[in-house]
Write an enzyme that holds these catalytic residues in place. Sequence first.
Site, PDB file in Angstrom:
ATOM      1  N   THR A 120       0.846  -1.188   0.000  1.00 47.71           N
ATOM      2  CA  THR A 120       0.000   0.000   0.000  1.00 47.71           C
ATOM      3  C   THR A 120       0.882   1.239   0.000  1.00 47.71           C
ATOM      4  O   THR A 120       0.658   2.192  -0.745  1.00 47.71           O
ATOM      5  CB  THR A 120      -0.876  -0.005   1.279  1.00 47.71           C
ATOM      6  OG1 THR A 120      -1.660  -1.183   1.286  1.00 47.71           O
ATOM      7  CG2 THR A 120      -1.779   1.214   1.342  1.00 47.71           C
ATOM      8  N   HIS A 153      22.095  27.303  14.629  1.00 46.36           N
ATOM      9  CA  HIS A 153      21.302  28.503  14.400  1.00 46.36           C
ATOM     10  C   HIS A 153      21.586  29.020  12.999  1.00 46.36           C
ATOM     11  O   HIS A 153      22.739  29.036  12.586  1.00 46.36           O
ATOM     12  CB  HIS A 153      21.695  29.579  15.417  1.00 46.36           C
ATOM     13  CG  HIS A 153      20.970  30.875  15.175  1.00 46.36           C
ATOM     14  ND1 HIS A 153      19.640  31.035  15.486  1.00 46.36           N
ATOM     15  CD2 HIS A 153      21.378  32.047  14.626  1.00 46.36           C
ATOM     16  CE1 HIS A 153      19.269  32.263  15.155  1.00 46.36           C
ATOM     17  NE2 HIS A 153      20.300  32.899  14.630  1.00 46.36           N
TER      18      HIS A 153
HETATM   19  P1  FAD Z   1       0.735  -3.227   3.005  1.00 52.84           P
HETATM   20  O1  FAD Z   1       1.611  -2.104   2.670  1.00 52.84           O
HETATM   21  O2  FAD Z   1      -0.732  -3.030   2.890  1.00 52.84           O
HETATM   22  O3  FAD Z   1       1.199  -4.426   2.071  1.00 52.84           O
HETATM   23  C1  FAD Z   1       0.530  -5.628   2.036  1.00 52.84           C
HETATM   24  C2  FAD Z   1       0.750  -6.248   0.664  1.00 52.84           C
HETATM   25  O4  FAD Z   1       0.280  -7.589   0.709  1.00 52.84           O
HETATM   26  C3  FAD Z   1      -0.013  -5.583  -0.454  1.00 52.84           C
HETATM   27  O5  FAD Z   1       0.861  -5.169  -1.474  1.00 52.84           O
HETATM   28  C4  FAD Z   1      -0.977  -6.654  -0.962  1.00 52.84           C
HETATM   29  O6  FAD Z   1      -1.121  -6.626  -2.371  1.00 52.84           O
HETATM   30  C5  FAD Z   1      -0.263  -7.920  -0.531  1.00 52.84           C
HETATM   31  N1  FAD Z   1      -1.162  -9.057  -0.318  1.00 52.84           N
HETATM   32  C6  FAD Z   1      -2.272  -9.087   0.443  1.00 52.84           C
HETATM   33  N2  FAD Z   1      -2.792 -10.328   0.475  1.00 52.84           N
HETATM   34  C7  FAD Z   1      -1.976 -11.099  -0.298  1.00 52.84           C
HETATM   35  C8  FAD Z   1      -1.965 -12.461  -0.646  1.00 52.84           C
HETATM   36  N3  FAD Z   1      -2.891 -13.309  -0.170  1.00 52.84           N
HETATM   37  N4  FAD Z   1      -0.980 -12.913  -1.466  1.00 52.84           N
HETATM   38  C9  FAD Z   1      -0.024 -12.072  -1.920  1.00 52.84           C
HETATM   39  N5  FAD Z   1       0.025 -10.777  -1.609  1.00 52.84           N
HETATM   40  C10 FAD Z   1      -0.940 -10.299  -0.807  1.00 52.84           C
HETATM   41  N6  FAD Z   1       2.037   5.244   6.684  1.00 52.84           N
HETATM   42  C11 FAD Z   1       3.091   5.978   7.074  1.00 52.84           C
HETATM   43  O7  FAD Z   1       3.837   5.545   7.952  1.00 52.84           O
HETATM   44  N7  FAD Z   1       3.362   7.191   6.513  1.00 52.84           N
HETATM   45  C12 FAD Z   1       2.582   7.729   5.554  1.00 52.84           C
HETATM   46  O8  FAD Z   1       2.848   8.827   5.072  1.00 52.84           O
HETATM   47  C13 FAD Z   1       1.461   6.987   5.127  1.00 52.84           C
HETATM   48  N8  FAD Z   1       0.662   7.466   4.167  1.00 52.84           N
HETATM   49  C14 FAD Z   1      -0.395   6.716   3.740  1.00 52.84           C
HETATM   50  C15 FAD Z   1      -1.228   7.248   2.765  1.00 52.84           C
HETATM   51  C16 FAD Z   1      -2.311   6.528   2.309  1.00 52.84           C
HETATM   52  C17 FAD Z   1      -3.191   7.117   1.245  1.00 52.84           C
HETATM   53  C18 FAD Z   1      -2.575   5.229   2.844  1.00 52.84           C
HETATM   54  C19 FAD Z   1      -3.721   4.421   2.345  1.00 52.84           C
HETATM   55  C20 FAD Z   1      -1.760   4.697   3.827  1.00 52.84           C
HETATM   56  C21 FAD Z   1      -0.666   5.434   4.289  1.00 52.84           C
HETATM   57  N9  FAD Z   1       0.171   4.961   5.298  1.00 52.84           N
HETATM   58  C22 FAD Z   1       1.225   5.716   5.720  1.00 52.84           C
HETATM   59  C23 FAD Z   1      -0.048   3.640   5.910  1.00 52.84           C
HETATM   60  C24 FAD Z   1       0.900   2.598   5.290  1.00 52.84           C
HETATM   61  O9  FAD Z   1       0.705   2.556   3.899  1.00 52.84           O
HETATM   62  C25 FAD Z   1       0.660   1.240   5.903  1.00 52.84           C
HETATM   63  O10 FAD Z   1       0.720   1.329   7.307  1.00 52.84           O
HETATM   64  C26 FAD Z   1       1.693   0.235   5.429  1.00 52.84           C
HETATM   65  O11 FAD Z   1       1.689   0.128   4.038  1.00 52.84           O
HETATM   66  C27 FAD Z   1       1.450  -1.133   6.063  1.00 52.84           C
HETATM   67  O12 FAD Z   1       2.413  -2.018   5.619  1.00 52.84           O
HETATM   68  P2  FAD Z   1       2.138  -3.586   5.540  1.00 52.84           P
HETATM   69  O13 FAD Z   1       3.398  -4.189   5.025  1.00 52.84           O
HETATM   70  O14 FAD Z   1       1.591  -4.068   6.817  1.00 52.84           O
HETATM   71  O15 FAD Z   1       0.970  -3.771   4.471  1.00 52.84           O
END
Ligand code: FAD
Length: 465
Positions: free
Chosen positions: A41, A444
């Site tokens: 994401t 500064h």
């Molecule tokens: P994700 O990044 O959601 O990744 C999970 C991945 O798993 C996805 O690519 C998905 O396709 C894949 N997946 C899911 N199920 C399967 C499966 N069964 N098989 C294979 N692949 C699969 N956080 C910040 O810290 N700073 C920011 O500025 C910030 N801005 C954001 C702006 C927006 C618009 C959004 C929506 C979120 C933002 N976030 C931000 C939050 C951040 O994106 C998430 O907290 C972070 O991406 C979480 O990481 P993750 O690895 O847990 O999951």
Amino acid sequence: MEEFDFLVIGGGPGGYVGAIRAAQLGLKTACIESRGTLGGTCLNVGCIPSKALLHSSHLYKKAKTEFKNIGININEPSLDLSKMMGHKAKGVEGLTKGIEFLFKKNKVTYIKGFGAFKDKNTISVTDDANNKKDYKFKNAIIATGSVPVSLPNIEIDEKIVVSSTGALNLNSVPKKLVVIGAGYIGLEMGSVWLRLGSEVQVVEYLDYITPGMDREVSDAFLKILQKQGMQFNLSTKVIGVTKNKKGATVSVEKNGTKSDIDCDVVLMSVGRKPNTAGLNLDKIGVKLDSKGRVETNHQYKTNLDNIYAIGDVIAGPMLAHKAEEEGIAVAEFLSGKYGHVNYDVIPGVIYTAPEVASVGKTEEQLKEQKISYKVGKFPFAANARAKVNDEGDGFVKILSDEKTDRVLGVHMIGPDVGNMIGEMCLAMEFGASSEDIARTCHAHPTLAEAIKEAALAVDKRAIHF
Ligand code: FAD
Ligand code: NAI
């Protein structure tokens, strides 16, 4: 069938960072990702594209309204939205490819496709062409992230009723945008479109914005956003959204009175939910908590011995850096080392202008937990650098323990505070007192001097205010 020591499902910041660390530590590692690109994401539809648009729209607004104030005369700037979107897409593409390169460099196998548990030791991956392949694992890490939620009976179509994903890809500037939810996404994406010319009206259920944030900062933030032209309907409940030829009508209710707001686009930003769809967790018996998050212990282990979970799919703030820390910690635990995430020092930043940044406890939490504290505050209006840059809105607020002076929380609203919060995280990790910060020489003229002055203010001895 190929077997991996560390098989990650999900290539977001939790999954890909954990995979790289595991491979560095000598584990045979693979990462399964269904999106077609790595980075999750965050890189594809979150942190990075939103920051690209926040940066571009900020420059556009500055050129339009502020350059003339400092003696830079230009012709009225015009917006090339598709070029701005192209610039964002190019940045995202470069970064996602960069992770593929890091995978190769660290010998992480990248498996493209959708992963689902077949049994407690096997994952089946289905690729885009519907081919299936099974992989064995010693340990699997669920890092499948989160997805947007909507309100009952309101369907997100990513055109008229959009989530953040649609709001990052609008092909024209909506005349009027209604944002449902005054949280991280609503205020960041609302700011982007406000700067590019939309009328933005935010509908928030609570009587304040950004729940969880220190209230003094949240109140100041609201006033600043209102001054910028963002409109707010607080204590307002959304009853429904009806699409029509022109866009949509958002029906709301405040103090028992119902009304309608017409608009071109509605941004649904009322939170995100853990993504466990299609994983077959019920089939293998992985437990979820009452909020649908994968339940883990302090070492990210689920109720099954060889299945772990990290990031947005488990409890805690839904932030990329929190997911990354957990990815590293789980890789270290599974290599016989000591992973560690300090949940008391996870910073949060909202990348609006001014930015909002915080770490540690808010005043409300300290009161609730009956912890006696001292407060030191310093306004950016009294910081020389902010002043000459015409960026005097906001302040730094440091909360320290009444008896020990140890820093318990730092809350800032102002220019570049998202970068400045790192200094405060480090101070808190080292158990700094406000006195330690106050006695540290800061260059500064820098914005960071406001931190030193706020630390001095804890002991009522700020120099410039
Ligand atoms: P994700 O990044 O959601 O990744 C999970 C991945 O798993 C996805 O690519 C998905 O396709 C894949 N997946 C899911 N199920 C399967 C499966 N069964 N098989 C294979 N692949 C699969 N956080 C910040 O810290 N700073 C920011 O500025 C910030 N801005 C954001 C702006 C927006 C618009 C959004 C929506 C979120 C933002 N976030 C931000 C939050 C951040 O994106 C998430 O907290 C972070 O991406 C979480 O990481 P993750 O690895 O847990 O999951
Ligand atoms: P959020 O939890 O930040 O804010 C949701 C807002 O919607 C809250 O103010 C809530 O009170 C309000 N709300 C809930 N139900 C409502 C209703 N029925 N009517 C009106 N308002 C309602 O969620 P958001 O903005 O969707 O973001 C999700 C998560 O993504 C964030 O919590 C954050 O973890 C992450 N994120 C982080 C960013 C960053 O670090 N800069 C940027 C964007 C997202």
